[in-house]
Design a protein around this motif. Sequence first.
Motif, PDB file in Angstrom:
ATOM      1  N   GLU A  63       0.827  -1.204   0.000  1.00 56.93           N
ATOM      2  CA  GLU A  63       0.000   0.000   0.000  1.00 56.93           C
ATOM      3  C   GLU A  63       0.866   1.260   0.000  1.00 56.93           C
ATOM      4  O   GLU A  63       0.590   2.225  -0.719  1.00 56.93           O
ATOM      5  CB  GLU A  63      -0.926   0.019   1.219  1.00 56.93           C
ATOM      6  N   ALA A  64       1.939   1.231   0.801  1.00 54.55           N
ATOM      7  CA  ALA A  64       2.835   2.386   0.853  1.00 54.55           C
ATOM      8  C   ALA A  64       3.516   2.608  -0.491  1.00 54.55           C
ATOM      9  O   ALA A  64       3.679   3.757  -0.934  1.00 54.55           O
ATOM     10  CB  ALA A  64       3.882   2.182   1.953  1.00 54.55           C
ATOM     11  N   LEU A  65       3.895   1.532  -1.148  1.00 54.30           N
ATOM     12  CA  LEU A  65       4.516   1.646  -2.468  1.00 54.30           C
ATOM     13  C   LEU A  65       3.547   2.271  -3.464  1.00 54.30           C
ATOM     14  O   LEU A  65       3.926   3.140  -4.258  1.00 54.30           O
ATOM     15  CB  LEU A  65       4.973   0.272  -2.955  1.00 54.30           C
ATOM     16  N   ALA A  66       2.292   1.845  -3.406  1.00 55.75           N
ATOM     17  CA  ALA A  66       1.278   2.424  -4.292  1.00 55.75           C
ATOM     18  C   ALA A  66       1.112   3.916  -4.019  1.00 55.75           C
ATOM     19  O   ALA A  66       0.961   4.723  -4.945  1.00 55.75           O
ATOM     20  CB  ALA A  66      -0.058   1.700  -4.109  1.00 55.75           C
ATOM     21  N   GLU A  67       1.158   4.291  -2.741  1.00 50.59           N
ATOM     22  CA  GLU A  67       1.056   5.706  -2.385  1.00 50.59           C
ATOM     23  C   GLU A  67       2.249   6.494  -2.910  1.00 50.59           C
ATOM     24  O   GLU A  67       2.109   7.619  -3.396  1.00 50.59           O
ATOM     25  CB  GLU A  67       0.953   5.854  -0.864  1.00 50.59           C
ATOM     26  N   GLY A  68       3.436   5.907  -2.799  1.00 53.44           N
ATOM     27  CA  GLY A  68       4.628   6.572  -3.301  1.00 53.44           C
ATOM     28  C   GLY A  68       4.599   6.757  -4.806  1.00 53.44           C
ATOM     29  O   GLY A  68       4.910   7.846  -5.321  1.00 53.44           O
ATOM     30  N   ILE A  69       4.212   5.713  -5.515  1.00 46.08           N
ATOM     31  CA  ILE A  69       4.130   5.790  -6.975  1.00 46.08           C
ATOM     32  C   ILE A  69       3.068   6.803  -7.397  1.00 46.08           C
ATOM     33  O   ILE A  69       3.279   7.621  -8.297  1.00 46.08           O
ATOM     34  CB  ILE A  69       3.816   4.404  -7.570  1.00 46.08           C
ATOM     35  N   GLY A  70       1.921   6.748  -6.730  1.00 48.10           N
ATOM     36  CA  GLY A  70       0.848   7.670  -7.071  1.00 48.10           C
ATOM     37  C   GLY A  70       1.236   9.119  -6.844  1.00 48.10           C
ATOM     38  O   GLY A  70       0.939   9.998  -7.671  1.00 48.10           O
ATOM     39  N   THR A  71       1.916   9.395  -5.725  1.00 44.13           N
ATOM     40  CA  THR A  71       2.325  10.769  -5.444  1.00 44.13           C
ATOM     41  C   THR A  71       3.410  11.217  -6.402  1.00 44.13           C
ATOM     42  O   THR A  71       3.464  12.391  -6.803  1.00 44.13           O
ATOM     43  CB  THR A  71       2.798  10.904  -3.988  1.00 44.13           C
ATOM     44  N   PHE A  72       4.281  10.290  -6.789  1.00 48.54           N
ATOM     45  CA  PHE A  72       5.282  10.603  -7.819  1.00 48.54           C
ATOM     46  C   PHE A  72       4.592  11.057  -9.099  1.00 48.54           C
ATOM     47  O   PHE A  72       4.956  12.081  -9.701  1.00 48.54           O
ATOM     48  CB  PHE A  72       6.144   9.382  -8.101  1.00 48.54           C
ATOM     49  N   ALA A 117      -5.804   5.401  -2.304  1.00 50.19           N
ATOM     50  CA  ALA A 117      -5.491   6.572  -3.142  1.00 50.19           C
ATOM     51  C   ALA A 117      -5.541   7.877  -2.355  1.00 50.19           C
ATOM     52  O   ALA A 117      -6.281   8.801  -2.696  1.00 50.19           O
ATOM     53  CB  ALA A 117      -6.438   6.624  -4.344  1.00 50.19           C
ATOM     54  N   HIS A 118      -4.736   7.956  -1.304  1.00 50.85           N
ATOM     55  CA  HIS A 118      -4.649   9.194  -0.538  1.00 50.85           C
ATOM     56  C   HIS A 118      -3.749  10.200  -1.254  1.00 50.85           C
ATOM     57  O   HIS A 118      -4.179  11.301  -1.568  1.00 50.85           O
ATOM     58  CB  HIS A 118      -4.074   8.930   0.858  1.00 50.85           C
ATOM     59  N   PHE A 119      -2.478   9.853  -1.418  1.00 53.12           N
ATOM     60  CA  PHE A 119      -1.450  10.679  -2.068  1.00 53.12           C
ATOM     61  C   PHE A 119      -1.319  12.038  -1.393  1.00 53.12           C
ATOM     62  O   PHE A 119      -0.890  13.009  -2.006  1.00 53.12           O
ATOM     63  CB  PHE A 119      -1.759  10.885  -3.561  1.00 53.12           C
ATOM     64  N   LYS A 148      -0.486   2.481   9.869  1.00 53.98           N
ATOM     65  CA  LYS A 148      -0.182   2.791   8.466  1.00 53.98           C
ATOM     66  C   LYS A 148       0.134   4.266   8.232  1.00 53.98           C
ATOM     67  O   LYS A 148       0.596   4.631   7.144  1.00 53.98           O
ATOM     68  CB  LYS A 148      -1.365   2.404   7.568  1.00 53.98           C
ATOM     69  N   ILE A 149      -0.093   5.104   9.223  1.00 56.74           N
ATOM     70  CA  ILE A 149       0.053   6.547   9.018  1.00 56.74           C
ATOM     71  C   ILE A 149       1.464   6.926   8.587  1.00 56.74           C
ATOM     72  O   ILE A 149       1.665   7.569   7.549  1.00 56.74           O
ATOM     73  CB  ILE A 149      -0.320   7.325  10.300  1.00 56.74           C
ATOM     74  N   LEU A 150       2.463   6.541   9.377  1.00 52.06           N
ATOM     75  CA  LEU A 150       3.835   6.932   9.073  1.00 52.06           C
ATOM     76  C   LEU A 150       4.337   6.341   7.759  1.00 52.06           C
ATOM     77  O   LEU A 150       4.929   7.063   6.948  1.00 52.06           O
ATOM     78  CB  LEU A 150       4.763   6.543  10.228  1.00 52.06           C
ATOM     79  N   PRO A 151       4.122   5.049   7.479  1.00 54.49           N
ATOM     80  CA  PRO A 151       4.540   4.519   6.168  1.00 54.49           C
ATOM     81  C   PRO A 151       3.898   5.252   4.998  1.00 54.49           C
ATOM     82  O   PRO A 151       4.554   5.523   3.987  1.00 54.49           O
ATOM     83  CB  PRO A 151       4.106   3.056   6.226  1.00 54.49           C
ATOM     84  N   TYR A 152       2.621   5.581   5.123  1.00 57.59           N
ATOM     85  CA  TYR A 152       1.925   6.281   4.046  1.00 57.59           C
ATOM     86  C   TYR A 152       2.528   7.663   3.820  1.00 57.59           C
ATOM     87  O   TYR A 152       2.830   8.061   2.680  1.00 57.59           O
ATOM     88  CB  TYR A 152       0.430   6.417   4.364  1.00 57.59           C
ATOM     89  N   ILE A 153       2.697   8.431   4.899  1.00 60.29           N
ATOM     90  CA  ILE A 153       3.194   9.797   4.756  1.00 60.29           C
ATOM     91  C   ILE A 153       4.636   9.802   4.257  1.00 60.29           C
ATOM     92  O   ILE A 153       5.008  10.627   3.410  1.00 60.29           O
ATOM     93  CB  ILE A 153       3.057  10.560   6.088  1.00 60.29           C
ATOM     94  N   LEU A 154       5.453   8.883   4.752  1.00 58.77           N
ATOM     95  CA  LEU A 154       6.828   8.779   4.258  1.00 58.77           C
ATOM     96  C   LEU A 154       6.841   8.457   2.768  1.00 58.77           C
ATOM     97  O   LEU A 154       7.599   9.066   1.997  1.00 58.77           O
ATOM     98  CB  LEU A 154       7.587   7.698   5.033  1.00 58.77           C
ATOM     99  N   ALA A 155       6.007   7.510   2.364  1.00 58.69           N
ATOM    100  CA  ALA A 155       5.943   7.124   0.949  1.00 58.69           C
ATOM    101  C   ALA A 155       5.480   8.288   0.088  1.00 58.69           C
ATOM    102  O   ALA A 155       6.009   8.529  -1.007  1.00 58.69           O
ATOM    103  CB  ALA A 155       5.011   5.928   0.772  1.00 58.69           C
ATOM    104  N   CYS A 205       5.823  11.517   0.698  1.00 57.15           N
ATOM    105  CA  CYS A 205       6.880  12.536   0.626  1.00 57.15           C
ATOM    106  C   CYS A 205       8.037  12.082  -0.258  1.00 57.15           C
ATOM    107  O   CYS A 205       8.596  12.877  -1.022  1.00 57.15           O
ATOM    108  CB  CYS A 205       7.374  12.877   2.033  1.00 57.15           C
ATOM    109  N   ILE A 206       8.387  10.806  -0.160  1.00 59.07           N
ATOM    110  CA  ILE A 206       9.459  10.276  -1.004  1.00 59.07           C
ATOM    111  C   ILE A 206       9.037  10.296  -2.470  1.00 59.07           C
ATOM    112  O   ILE A 206       9.817  10.655  -3.358  1.00 59.07           O
ATOM    113  CB  ILE A 206       9.834   8.844  -0.569  1.00 59.07           C
ATOM    114  N   GLY A 207       7.792   9.932  -2.735  1.00 55.53           N
ATOM    115  CA  GLY A 207       7.288   9.970  -4.106  1.00 55.53           C
ATOM    116  C   GLY A 207       7.300  11.372  -4.673  1.00 55.53           C
ATOM    117  O   GLY A 207       7.671  11.589  -5.835  1.00 55.53           O
ATOM    118  N   ALA A 208       6.904  12.352  -3.851  1.00 55.25           N
ATOM    119  CA  ALA A 208       6.909  13.744  -4.293  1.00 55.25           C
ATOM    120  C   ALA A 208       8.330  14.223  -4.566  1.00 55.25           C
ATOM    121  O   ALA A 208       8.594  14.916  -5.561  1.00 55.25           O
ATOM    122  CB  ALA A 208       6.242  14.628  -3.240  1.00 55.25           C
TER     123      ALA A 208
END
Length: 229
Positions: free
Chosen positions: A13-22, A68-70, A88-95, A97-100
């Motif tokens: 899920e975190a990877l999907a968030e990172g890719i989506g934000t990228f 699909a938060h992003f 899941k909060i910290l993994p999502y937010i880190l992902a 920010c890294i994606g951005a």
Amino acid sequence: MALQKSIFYCWREALAEGIGTFILVFAGTGAVMVNQISGGAVTHLGVSFVFGAVVAALIYTMGHLSGAHFNPAVTLGFWVSGYFPKYKILPYILAQCIGAFAGSTVLLIALGSVAKLGATLPLNGNWSQSFVLETILTFILMLVILGSGLDRRAHIGFAGLAIGLTVGMEATLMGPITGASMNPARSFGPALVAGIWQHHWVYWVAPILGAQLAVLVYRQLSQGFQDIK
């Protein structure tokens, strides 16, 4: 250790968030940069359309994978509403920010240092104006997210369209004034890569505050979220 454990349980899920934000940052702020490079060929309305369109597309693509938060403000909003687990909060937010950050880095390499990489800045340095407007913009966005995406009474399949149109509308409306970020990660990526930190705190505090206010309001409208189940 706790972070490693939480990432282990939700890394997909975190990877999907990172890719989506990228993708969000690459397309949205990329449009800002191309607009300047091309002498305004994209136009402000075009940039707004790109932001709205990419958000809508990503919701339909990633919604069933990660929600699909992003957007850290949305993640925190869902957590406070009781529909997102704390671990899941910290993994999502880190992902996110890294994606951005990755999106802005690729744009810097591909297009060069133009248009401040699409960084969000208050017009004429008026941070108080941007704070109020970003709070209201994110309030509206989060309200639409809750009503169209979380509430089970909403028409199925229209959340992506409703949310994407909201992003596009708000970017058209207030983009020239605040940058219409509504998303701490979207602002963080260009700020980090371009080194532009003026009033950056506004683009964290205001969206998070606006999202939390939307949760409070929707909680009242749905009788403590009982009506949406």
